[in-house]
Design an enzyme around this catalytic site. Structure first.
Site, PDB file in Angstrom:
ATOM      1  N   ARG A  84       0.790  -1.218  -0.060  1.00 59.81           N
ATOM      2  CA  ARG A  84      -0.049  -0.104   0.081  1.00 59.81           C
ATOM      3  C   ARG A  84       0.871   1.249   0.103  1.00 59.81           C
ATOM      4  O   ARG A  84       0.496   2.239  -0.675  1.00 59.81           O
ATOM      5  CB  ARG A  84      -0.987  -0.014   1.178  1.00 59.81           C
ATOM      6  CG  ARG A  84      -2.075   1.033   1.233  1.00 59.81           C
ATOM      7  CD  ARG A  84      -3.192   0.842   2.203  1.00 59.81           C
ATOM      8  NE  ARG A  84      -4.273   1.826   1.709  1.00 59.81           N
ATOM      9  CZ  ARG A  84      -4.681   2.688   2.547  1.00 59.81           C
ATOM     10  NH1 ARG A  84      -4.426   2.922   3.569  1.00 59.81           N
ATOM     11  NH2 ARG A  84      -5.623   3.442   2.059  1.00 59.81           N
TER      12      ARG A  84
ATOM     13  N   HIS B 256       0.652   4.014  -2.729  1.00 58.20           N
ATOM     14  CA  HIS B 256       0.077   5.354  -2.551  1.00 58.20           C
ATOM     15  C   HIS B 256       1.292   6.302  -2.999  1.00 58.20           C
ATOM     16  O   HIS B 256       0.807   7.598  -3.306  1.00 58.20           O
ATOM     17  CB  HIS B 256      -0.306   5.625  -1.114  1.00 58.20           C
ATOM     18  CG  HIS B 256      -1.742   5.315  -0.910  1.00 58.20           C
ATOM     19  ND1 HIS B 256      -2.493   5.672   0.207  1.00 58.20           N
ATOM     20  CD2 HIS B 256      -2.611   4.224  -1.527  1.00 58.20           C
ATOM     21  CE1 HIS B 256      -3.601   5.287   0.036  1.00 58.20           C
ATOM     22  NE2 HIS B 256      -3.861   4.237  -0.793  1.00 58.20           N
TER      23      HIS B 256
ATOM     24  N   TRP C 142     -10.104  -8.784   3.265  1.00 56.87           N
ATOM     25  CA  TRP C 142     -10.656  -9.164   2.005  1.00 56.87           C
ATOM     26  C   TRP C 142     -11.051 -10.719   1.912  1.00 56.87           C
ATOM     27  O   TRP C 142     -11.861 -11.137   1.253  1.00 56.87           O
ATOM     28  CB  TRP C 142     -10.364  -8.387   0.726  1.00 56.87           C
ATOM     29  CG  TRP C 142     -10.428  -7.269   0.523  1.00 56.87           C
ATOM     30  CD1 TRP C 142     -11.370  -6.659  -0.024  1.00 56.87           C
ATOM     31  CD2 TRP C 142      -9.497  -5.991   0.946  1.00 56.87           C
ATOM     32  NE1 TRP C 142     -11.249  -5.115  -0.152  1.00 56.87           N
ATOM     33  CE2 TRP C 142     -10.218  -4.861   0.436  1.00 56.87           C
ATOM     34  CE3 TRP C 142      -8.432  -5.836   1.852  1.00 56.87           C
ATOM     35  CZ2 TRP C 142      -9.662  -3.557   0.818  1.00 56.87           C
ATOM     36  CZ3 TRP C 142      -8.035  -4.617   2.114  1.00 56.87           C
ATOM     37  CH2 TRP C 142      -8.548  -3.668   1.737  1.00 56.87           C
TER      38      TRP C 142
HETATM   39 FE1  DDH Z   1      -6.371  -0.463  -1.452  1.00 55.71          FE
HETATM   40  N1  DDH Z   1      -7.106   0.128   0.151  1.00 55.71           N
HETATM   41  N2  DDH Z   1      -7.481   1.019  -2.690  1.00 55.71           N
HETATM   42  N3  DDH Z   1      -5.159  -0.587  -3.253  1.00 55.71           N
HETATM   43  N4  DDH Z   1      -5.144  -1.292  -0.420  1.00 55.71           N
HETATM   44  C1  DDH Z   1      -7.060  -0.253   1.561  1.00 55.71           C
HETATM   45  C2  DDH Z   1      -6.087  -1.352   1.668  1.00 55.71           C
HETATM   46  C3  DDH Z   1      -5.141  -1.663   0.828  1.00 55.71           C
HETATM   47  C4  DDH Z   1      -8.513   1.664  -2.027  1.00 55.71           C
HETATM   48  C5  DDH Z   1      -8.901   1.688  -0.629  1.00 55.71           C
HETATM   49  C6  DDH Z   1      -8.322   1.121   0.376  1.00 55.71           C
HETATM   50  C7  DDH Z   1      -5.481  -0.004  -4.477  1.00 55.71           C
HETATM   51  C8  DDH Z   1      -6.654   0.418  -4.761  1.00 55.71           C
HETATM   52  C9  DDH Z   1      -7.539   0.886  -3.911  1.00 55.71           C
HETATM   53  C10 DDH Z   1      -3.947  -2.012  -0.809  1.00 55.71           C
HETATM   54  C11 DDH Z   1      -3.355  -1.998  -2.201  1.00 55.71           C
HETATM   55  C12 DDH Z   1      -4.165  -1.493  -3.196  1.00 55.71           C
HETATM   56  C13 DDH Z   1      -7.783   0.265   2.439  1.00 55.71           C
HETATM   57  C14 DDH Z   1      -7.816   0.134   3.827  1.00 55.71           C
HETATM   58  C15 DDH Z   1      -8.707   1.250   1.732  1.00 55.71           C
HETATM   59  C16 DDH Z   1      -9.803   2.024   2.245  1.00 55.71           C
HETATM   60  C17 DDH Z   1      -6.853   1.150   4.480  1.00 55.71           C
HETATM   61  C18 DDH Z   1      -6.750   0.808   6.105  1.00 55.71           C
HETATM   62  O1  DDH Z   1      -7.721   1.099   6.732  1.00 55.71           O
HETATM   63  O2  DDH Z   1      -5.304   0.484   6.427  1.00 55.71           O
HETATM   64  C19 DDH Z   1      -9.476   2.074  -3.459  1.00 55.71           C
HETATM   65  C20 DDH Z   1     -10.831   2.817  -2.940  1.00 55.71           C
HETATM   66  C21 DDH Z   1      -8.964   1.491  -4.212  1.00 55.71           C
HETATM   67  C22 DDH Z   1      -9.211   1.896  -5.632  1.00 55.71           C
HETATM   68  O3  DDH Z   1     -10.291   2.667  -5.720  1.00 55.71           O
HETATM   69  C23 DDH Z   1      -9.138   1.135  -6.547  1.00 55.71           C
HETATM   70  C24 DDH Z   1      -4.512  -0.458  -5.434  1.00 55.71           C
HETATM   71  C25 DDH Z   1      -4.502  -0.140  -6.716  1.00 55.71           C
HETATM   72  C26 DDH Z   1      -3.809  -1.064  -4.687  1.00 55.71           C
HETATM   73  C27 DDH Z   1      -2.233  -1.597  -5.049  1.00 55.71           C
HETATM   74  O4  DDH Z   1      -1.236  -2.112  -4.359  1.00 55.71           O
HETATM   75  C28 DDH Z   1      -1.869  -2.005  -6.551  1.00 55.71           C
HETATM   76  C29 DDH Z   1      -3.273  -2.824   0.073  1.00 55.71           C
HETATM   77  C30 DDH Z   1      -2.027  -3.989  -0.039  1.00 55.71           C
HETATM   78  C31 DDH Z   1      -4.016  -2.552   1.185  1.00 55.71           C
HETATM   79  C32 DDH Z   1      -3.876  -3.323   2.571  1.00 55.71           C
HETATM   80  C33 DDH Z   1      -3.037  -2.597   3.434  1.00 55.71           C
HETATM   81  C34 DDH Z   1      -2.926  -3.000   4.988  1.00 55.71           C
HETATM   82  O5  DDH Z   1      -2.396  -2.165   5.686  1.00 55.71           O
HETATM   83  O6  DDH Z   1      -3.290  -4.065   5.183  1.00 55.71           O
END
Ligand code: DDH
Length: 291
Positions: free
Chosen positions: A34, A38, A178
């Site tokens: 993540r 970001h 998930w």
């Molecule tokens: Fe995500 N993401 N993401 N995400 N994401 C969250 C957690 C993680 C969205 C929202 C959230 C991608 C796209 C999207 C990961 C990877 C990727 C969380 C929860 C939210 C909310 C955060 C928290 O509470 O800690 C949304 C909306 C989108 C979208 O619109 C498509 C993408 C493109 C990626 C990527 O890596 C390519 C990952 C890994 C996490 C888990 C993090 C954790 O600490 O566990």
């Protein structure tokens, strides 16, 4: 301390940071992925601003964006690696950590190239609001990801990263993993998204998500419910996204290939290289050429 350029030594130390018995599901892998996403996902192709170059999350303007809540944990986990290899830039370290974490959790090899700079020009800090809002739907996904230069297939492949990790109430407000094994990279996210009966649920903090609990599990064996974000569920009701969800649910190899390609593309947003792979836009910020 390693020799400058010894990225294999850095990779090894990132791997050593992954195991975290007292944190979340025992691994820093998901939060590293993540962090990498970001750091890169602020890119705007039209103005050529944002992206991983500059490692702007070190500063309040970007690091304090509510969308980045919780990522200070990932940055702190990587600090010992930076201390052992002070020559690597933060922007390279964070993106590399994402690629290494995907691989270590059983995912594909993601091509990664070094050369990002940590130089920040305050006048080019990307505005907040460039990262997606999970409460929205398919139109929003297109708005956000087309801006970076991705197409519908790539949006779905990128979304498959939600096979990893979980929502945290004290970060985004969403709650839960998930999938059942959130530290193992697979196509399970797509299979569960398609096949389970996702029920809308409003959490005590007012946040709306979708949940699934096994109705047949005995009361004392109930596991933590699985969750989907509204943006995840929106992939099912879109004629262009849905076929890719189905393909990736059926074909793990295809998903792995496409994810490797699209995650590598994400990490390269705003970075321009010459024929030899050297970054040519290092003296300016986040990909914008100084004219
Ligand atoms: Fe995500 N993401 N993401 N995400 N994401 C969250 C957690 C993680 C969205 C929202 C959230 C991608 C796209 C999207 C990961 C990877 C990727 C969380 C929860 C939210 C909310 C955060 C928290 O509470 O800690 C949304 C909306 C989108 C979208 O619109 C498509 C993408 C493109 C990626 C990527 O890596 C390519 C990952 C890994 C996490 C888990 C993090 C954790 O600490 O566990």
């Amino acid at each position: 301390m390693s020799q400058p350029g010894d990225y294999d030594a850095v990779r090894k130390d990132i791997v050593a940071q992954l195991k975290k018995p007292d944190y979340d599901d025992g691994s820093a892998g998901p939060v590293f992925v993540r962090l990498a996403w970001h750091s890169a996902g602020t890119y705007d192709a039209k103005s050529d601003t944002g992206g991983s170059n500059g490692a702007g999350m070190r500063y309040e303007a970007e690091g304090g964006d509510p969308a980045n809540a919780g990522l200070q944990v990932a940055r702190a986990f990587l600090e010992p690696v930076k201390e052992r290899h002070p020559w690597i830039t933060y922007s390279d370290l964070w993106t590399l950590a994402g690629a290494v974490a995907v691989k270590e959790m059983g995912g594909p090899d993601v091509k990664w190239l070094p050369g990002r700079t940590d130089f920040v020009d305050d006048s080019k800090v990307p505005p907040r609001g460039r990262l997606p809002d999970a409460a929205q739907g398919a139109d929003h996904l297109r708005h956000i990801f087309y801006r970076m230069g991705f197409n519908d297939q790539e949006i779905v492949a990128l979304s498959g990263a939600h096979n990893l990790g979980r929502g945290h109430k004290d970060r985004s407000g969403f709650d839960g993993p998930w999938v059942n094994n959130p530290t193992r990279f697979s196509n399970q996210y797509f299979r569960l998204l398609l096949n389970l009966d996702w029920k809308p649920r409003t959490l005590s903090n007012g946040v709306k998500q979708f949940n699934y609990s096994d109705p047949d599990a005995a009361e004392d064996e109930k596991e933590e419910p699985l969750m989907m974000l509204p943006t995840d569920v929106s992939l099912l009701s879109d004629n262009s996204f849905l076929p890719w969800v189905k393909k990736y649910a059926e074909d793990k190899e295809l998903f792995f290939q496409h994810f490797a390609d699209v995650f590598a593309k994400l990490l390269e947003l705003g970075i321009r290289r010459d024929d030899k792979g050297s970054v040519v836009n290092t003296d300016n910020v986040r990909g914008g050429y100084v004219s």
